[in-house]
Scaffold this active site. Structure first.
Site, PDB file in Angstrom:
ATOM      1  N   GLU A  54       0.845  -1.279   0.014  1.00 12.71           N
ATOM      2  CA  GLU A  54      -0.090  -0.116  -0.002  1.00 12.71           C
ATOM      3  C   GLU A  54       0.778   1.145   0.078  1.00 12.71           C
ATOM      4  OE1 GLU A  54      -4.123   0.374   1.758  1.00 12.71           O
ATOM      5  OE2 GLU A  54      -2.898   0.967   3.506  1.00 12.71           O
ATOM      6  N   LYS A  56       0.541   4.914   1.163  1.00 10.40           N
ATOM      7  CA  LYS A  56      -0.460   5.724   2.129  1.00 10.40           C
ATOM      8  C   LYS A  56       0.580   6.911   2.629  1.00 10.40           C
ATOM      9  CE  LYS A  56      -1.715   3.615   5.914  1.00 10.40           C
ATOM     10  NZ  LYS A  56      -2.550   2.591   6.781  1.00 10.40           N
ATOM     11  N   LYS A 116      -8.408   2.076  -2.552  1.00 10.46           N
ATOM     12  CA  LYS A 116      -8.660   2.204  -1.295  1.00 10.46           C
ATOM     13  C   LYS A 116      -9.464   3.476  -0.831  1.00 10.46           C
ATOM     14  CE  LYS A 116      -7.650   0.098   2.814  1.00 10.46           C
ATOM     15  NZ  LYS A 116      -6.436   0.205   3.451  1.00 10.46           N
ATOM     16  N   GLU A 165     -14.302  -5.480   3.049  1.00  9.68           N
ATOM     17  CA  GLU A 165     -13.578  -5.562   4.360  1.00  9.68           C
ATOM     18  C   GLU A 165     -14.540  -5.815   5.535  1.00  9.68           C
ATOM     19  OE1 GLU A 165     -10.489  -2.601   5.155  1.00  9.68           O
ATOM     20  OE2 GLU A 165     -11.699  -1.451   6.277  1.00  9.68           O
ATOM     21  N   ASN A 186     -10.138  -6.832   8.499  1.00  7.03           N
ATOM     22  CA  ASN A 186      -9.459  -5.610   9.150  1.00  7.03           C
ATOM     23  C   ASN A 186      -9.028  -6.022  10.677  1.00  7.03           C
ATOM     24  OD1 ASN A 186      -8.022  -3.290   9.681  1.00  7.03           O
ATOM     25  ND2 ASN A 186      -9.553  -2.144   8.346  1.00  7.03           N
ATOM     26  N   GLU A 216      -5.651  -7.739   7.120  1.00  2.40           N
ATOM     27  CA  GLU A 216      -5.165  -6.264   6.655  1.00  2.40           C
ATOM     28  C   GLU A 216      -5.140  -5.749   8.076  1.00  2.40           C
ATOM     29  OE1 GLU A 216      -8.928  -5.884   3.722  1.00  2.40           O
ATOM     30  OE2 GLU A 216      -8.356  -4.128   4.864  1.00  2.40           O
ATOM     31  N   SER A 217      -4.048  -4.743   8.236  1.00  2.00           N
ATOM     32  CA  SER A 217      -3.502  -4.170   9.378  1.00  2.00           C
ATOM     33  C   SER A 217      -2.766  -4.691  10.348  1.00  2.00           C
ATOM     34  CB  SER A 217      -5.051  -3.225   9.688  1.00  2.00           C
ATOM     35  OG  SER A 217      -5.317  -2.498   8.883  1.00  2.00           O
TER      36      SER A 217
END
Length: 263
Positions: A54, A56, A116, A165, A186, A216-217
């Site tokens: 990603e 960001k 995103k 998500e 997530n 994710e995350s």
């Protein structure tokens, strides 16, 4: 009021203005709208760890992450060093992103790209296609089941894939519809912004096998990624781990080398 609710309110205001200026018919005329899209699902399945890398700049939880790097340079290196796909933030107010970032990433990469953002309206799906996305994000917590059904169907009509998500089982069950391709769990609570990998651990077996499963995350160390890979996750969306580095591409390279060596 939570940050998530504020974001949705701002998105609705922004959409009202955009719709008054740019009709969908203009997006349909754009050259990128006519391109053949690339499957994120197939790309992840081909790779051992299926990393969606990603770009960001900042986030509500971390404020500035890295404002010094250009999206084209980072995404080019992500492709060179083994990413299965790219994720590009396009929300300006909360993440410092833009649709121009999406176009720049598309111009230098042949990888599938996830837009995103907080998709709540069909207008944004046309917009995503016109600016070079291959797959869109739908966040279950901000959508009704009918909205998930309708938005995912529109994405499929436009040859885009859908990443749904979720953060808990209620959100998961609401989003198990036929036009969703990937379920992304997530690990970050979008209300408190705290991360907990146990969310992915708990939800894995609740996700039907016809959906590709990613986490994710909070994936800031290789042990976390390896653990979730052993559980059965096929892909991982990682941003901060790479973006806090002065060279995100090299950080991706090191991560993949370590994972492959240790696996």
């Amino acid at each position: 009021m939570s940050i998530l609710k504020n974001i949705v309110i701002d998105i609705k205001k922004e959409l009202k203005l955009k719709k008054s200026i740019i009709p969908i018919s203009e997006y349909e005329k754009m050259s990128l709208f006519k391109r053949n899209t690339i499957s994120m699902t197939n790309s992840i399945k081909k790779d051992s760890f299926g990393i969606i890398a990603e770009f960001k700049r900042r986030s509500p939880s971390k404020n500035e992450i890295n404002n010094k790097l250009s999206v084209d340079e980072v995404c080019r290196n992500y492709q060179i060093f083994g990413a299965s796909g790219l994720s590009v933030l396009t929300n300006l107010k909360y993440f410092g992103g833009s649709l121009e970032d999406l176009v720049l990433a598309r111009s230098i990469s042949s990888l599938p790209i996830l837009r995103k953002d907080f998709i709540i309206d069909e207008y944004q799906i046309y917009e995503s296609k016109a600016f070079g996305a291959d797959i869109i994000l739908l966040i279950s917590s901000i959508l009704t089941k009918d909205e998930i059904v309708n938005l995912s169907k529109k994405a499929k009509d436009l040859k885009l894939e859908v990443l749904l998500e979720v953060h808990n089982n209620d959100e998961l069950q609401k989003g198990l519809v036929e036009n969703v391709d990937i379920i992304g769990v997530n690990n970050r609570n979008l209300k408190s912004f705290k991360t907990d990998l146990k969310i992915s651990e708990k939800l894995f077996n609740q996700i039907p096998n016809e959906f590709l499963k990613i986490s994710e995350s909070g994936l800031n160390n290789n042990n976390s990624i390896k653990k979730l890979k052993k559980i059965g996750y096929q892909g991982f969306l990682i941003g901060e781990k790479f973006m806090i580095s002065s060279d995100p591409g090299i950080e991706l390279k090191k991560t993949l080398e370590n994972l492959t060596y240790e696996n």
